[in-house]
Motif scaffolding. Sequence first.
Motif, PDB file in Angstrom:
ATOM      1  N   PRO A 211     -41.012  56.703  56.514  1.00 33.57           N
ATOM      2  CA  PRO A 211     -40.772  57.032  55.097  1.00 33.57           C
ATOM      3  C   PRO A 211     -42.014  57.027  54.219  1.00 33.57           C
ATOM      4  O   PRO A 211     -42.005  57.641  53.147  1.00 33.57           O
ATOM      5  CB  PRO A 211     -39.791  55.939  54.653  1.00 33.57           C
ATOM      6  CG  PRO A 211     -39.160  55.447  55.911  1.00 33.57           C
ATOM      7  CD  PRO A 211     -40.201  55.564  56.961  1.00 33.57           C
ATOM      8  N   GLN A 212     -43.094  56.358  54.652  1.00 33.03           N
ATOM      9  CA  GLN A 212     -44.310  56.297  53.848  1.00 33.03           C
ATOM     10  C   GLN A 212     -45.387  57.276  54.322  1.00 33.03           C
ATOM     11  O   GLN A 212     -46.539  57.199  53.884  1.00 33.03           O
ATOM     12  CB  GLN A 212     -44.875  54.862  53.868  1.00 33.03           C
ATOM     13  CG  GLN A 212     -43.934  53.821  53.291  1.00 33.03           C
ATOM     14  CD  GLN A 212     -43.534  54.136  51.863  1.00 33.03           C
ATOM     15  OE1 GLN A 212     -44.367  54.509  51.043  1.00 33.03           O
ATOM     16  NE2 GLN A 212     -42.244  54.007  51.567  1.00 33.03           N
ATOM     17  N   ALA A 213     -45.027  58.158  55.239  1.00 30.85           N
ATOM     18  CA  ALA A 213     -46.017  59.108  55.765  1.00 30.85           C
ATOM     19  C   ALA A 213     -46.526  60.026  54.661  1.00 30.85           C
ATOM     20  O   ALA A 213     -45.844  60.273  53.658  1.00 30.85           O
ATOM     21  CB  ALA A 213     -45.394  59.936  56.895  1.00 30.85           C
ATOM     22  N   GLY A 214     -47.740  60.534  54.857  1.00 32.22           N
ATOM     23  CA  GLY A 214     -48.332  61.431  53.868  1.00 32.22           C
ATOM     24  C   GLY A 214     -49.145  62.522  54.531  1.00 32.22           C
ATOM     25  O   GLY A 214     -49.603  62.377  55.669  1.00 32.22           O
ATOM     26  N   LEU A 215     -49.318  63.614  53.820  1.00 31.93           N
ATOM     27  CA  LEU A 215     -50.117  64.750  54.293  1.00 31.93           C
ATOM     28  C   LEU A 215     -51.152  65.092  53.237  1.00 31.93           C
ATOM     29  O   LEU A 215     -50.810  65.348  52.082  1.00 31.93           O
ATOM     30  CB  LEU A 215     -49.220  65.959  54.567  1.00 31.93           C
ATOM     31  CG  LEU A 215     -49.935  67.284  54.873  1.00 31.93           C
ATOM     32  CD1 LEU A 215     -50.716  67.190  56.179  1.00 31.93           C
ATOM     33  CD2 LEU A 215     -48.917  68.442  54.930  1.00 31.93           C
ATOM     34  N   ILE A 216     -52.427  65.087  53.635  1.00 30.19           N
ATOM     35  CA  ILE A 216     -53.522  65.493  52.749  1.00 30.19           C
ATOM     36  C   ILE A 216     -54.010  66.862  53.198  1.00 30.19           C
ATOM     37  O   ILE A 216     -54.307  67.071  54.382  1.00 30.19           O
ATOM     38  CB  ILE A 216     -54.679  64.480  52.776  1.00 30.19           C
ATOM     39  CG1 ILE A 216     -54.216  63.113  52.268  1.00 30.19           C
ATOM     40  CG2 ILE A 216     -55.853  64.977  51.936  1.00 30.19           C
ATOM     41  CD1 ILE A 216     -55.301  62.040  52.321  1.00 30.19           C
ATOM     42  N   ILE A 217     -54.098  67.792  52.255  1.00 16.88           N
ATOM     43  CA  ILE A 217     -54.576  69.148  52.534  1.00 16.88           C
ATOM     44  C   ILE A 217     -55.863  69.370  51.754  1.00 16.88           C
ATOM     45  O   ILE A 217     -55.863  69.331  50.519  1.00 16.88           O
ATOM     46  CB  ILE A 217     -53.522  70.198  52.132  1.00 16.88           C
ATOM     47  CG1 ILE A 217     -52.203  69.955  52.878  1.00 16.88           C
ATOM     48  CG2 ILE A 217     -54.037  71.606  52.419  1.00 16.88           C
ATOM     49  CD1 ILE A 217     -51.062  70.846  52.393  1.00 16.88           C
ATOM     50  N   ILE A 218     -56.961  69.590  52.471  1.00 19.71           N
ATOM     51  CA  ILE A 218     -58.259  69.830  51.842  1.00 19.71           C
ATOM     52  C   ILE A 218     -58.661  71.279  52.074  1.00 19.71           C
ATOM     53  O   ILE A 218     -58.647  71.763  53.211  1.00 19.71           O
ATOM     54  CB  ILE A 218     -59.343  68.894  52.411  1.00 19.71           C
ATOM     55  CG1 ILE A 218     -59.056  67.442  51.992  1.00 19.71           C
ATOM     56  CG2 ILE A 218     -60.734  69.309  51.945  1.00 19.71           C
ATOM     57  CD1 ILE A 218     -60.055  66.434  52.551  1.00 19.71           C
ATOM     58  N   GLY A 219     -59.021  71.976  51.012  1.00 20.09           N
ATOM     59  CA  GLY A 219     -59.465  73.357  51.133  1.00 20.09           C
ATOM     60  C   GLY A 219     -59.001  74.194  49.955  1.00 20.09           C
ATOM     61  O   GLY A 219     -58.277  73.723  49.074  1.00 20.09           O
TER      62      GLY A 219
END
Length: 348
Positions: A211-219
Motif C-alpha cells: 500500500p505504500q509503494a511509489g513510482l517516480i518518473i524522471i524525464g
Amino acid sequence: MRVLQIGPYPPPYGGVQVNILAIRKRLLEKGIPCYVINITRHRHSKDQDVYHPRNAFEVIKLLLRLEFDIAHLHIGGNLTPRLLGLCLFCTLLPKCKTVLTFHSGGYPSSKQGKRAHHLTLRGFIFRRLDRIIAVNREIYDMFKKFGVDERKIRLICPFALPQHNNKPLPQEISDFLNSHSPVLLTVGLLEPEYNLHLQIDSLGLLLNRHPQAGLIIIGSGSLENELQGYINSKPYSRNILLCGDVEHEVTIQTMSKSDLFLRTTSYDGDAISIREALHLGIPVIATDNRMRPEGVKLLPSTRLNPHDLFEEVLYVLQTSILSRGIKSDTPNANNIEEVLNLYENIST
C-alpha cells in the motif's frame, strides 16, 4: 588539441547528453578546450562555449568560425539525411579530424540498419570519418557492413560510472522517498515508446500488496501534460511523482535510494540508465531488446501489459537473487579516458 562536440546537450539529461557532458567535463579538467554545438530544440543551458544554433545555416557558420582540431559528432535515434549531411560537411573541413559516436542501439535491427552495405551513400560518408565509436557489438558489426575499415572502429560503451555526491535532494523527491516503500523509478523521455501508462497501471496492482509503494518518473517529453492528467485521474495519484527533468546527479542519487528500476520501452538501445542502476546495485526490469546487460530481469515485448509487469515487479521485490546491494561488474570505468586517448591518437 581543441575539441568540438556536436549533438544534444542537457537538459534533458538523456544518455547521449550525459555522455557529451562527461567527455566535456574530463577535457576541461585536463585543460583541453571543448566547445559544444547543441543541435536539439532544447536550448536552456548557459554553459560557457556551448552554442545553440537555431537552424542548419547557423550550424555551418559555427563550424566555419570556431577553431578546433577534432569534431566529435554524437548521433542517437534515427539517422536522418540532415545528420548524414552534417557528417559529410565535417569531413570536408580542413585540418580537422572527425569522430562519430553512434548511440542508437536499436538501429542495426531496424529496416534501414539491415540494409547496411558499402555501396550506399551512408557507407561512403562513414568511410570518410577518421574514427567511429560503436556503443555495442551490433553497431560495430553494422559499420563493417558499411565497408568501414575495422581499424577505424572502436567499441566503447558510453556508460560512465555514477558518482555519489552529498548534495541534498530536492525536497519533493526527498519527501516522496521517505513516505513510500518500495519505490520504483523510471528515467527517460515522456514519449509513447516508453510505455509509461503501463507502469502507472501496474503500480495500481502493486498497491494491493504494498500500500505504500511509489513510482517516480524522471524525464520530459511530448506526453507530459497527458501523463499528468492520467496520473491525476487515478485514486492513487499521491503514489506517483512526475518530476520532469532534473540534473544527472539528482537522478543518480534518487536511483541509489530506489528499490527497482523500470525500462518498459517498445524501441530501445543499450540504455545507459540501466547500466547505472546495475552499478548502484538496483535491480532492473526491462523489455528484452536482445542487448541488455547481464543482471537485468527481462520482460518479453509480447508481455507488455500491466498484469505481467506487476508479476515481474512482485517477483523481483521478493527474490533475494536480485535484491539491493548486488552490484554489476561493469568494465566501463575508464570509457571516458578511452575517448580522450582516441582523440590523442588521431591528433598526433
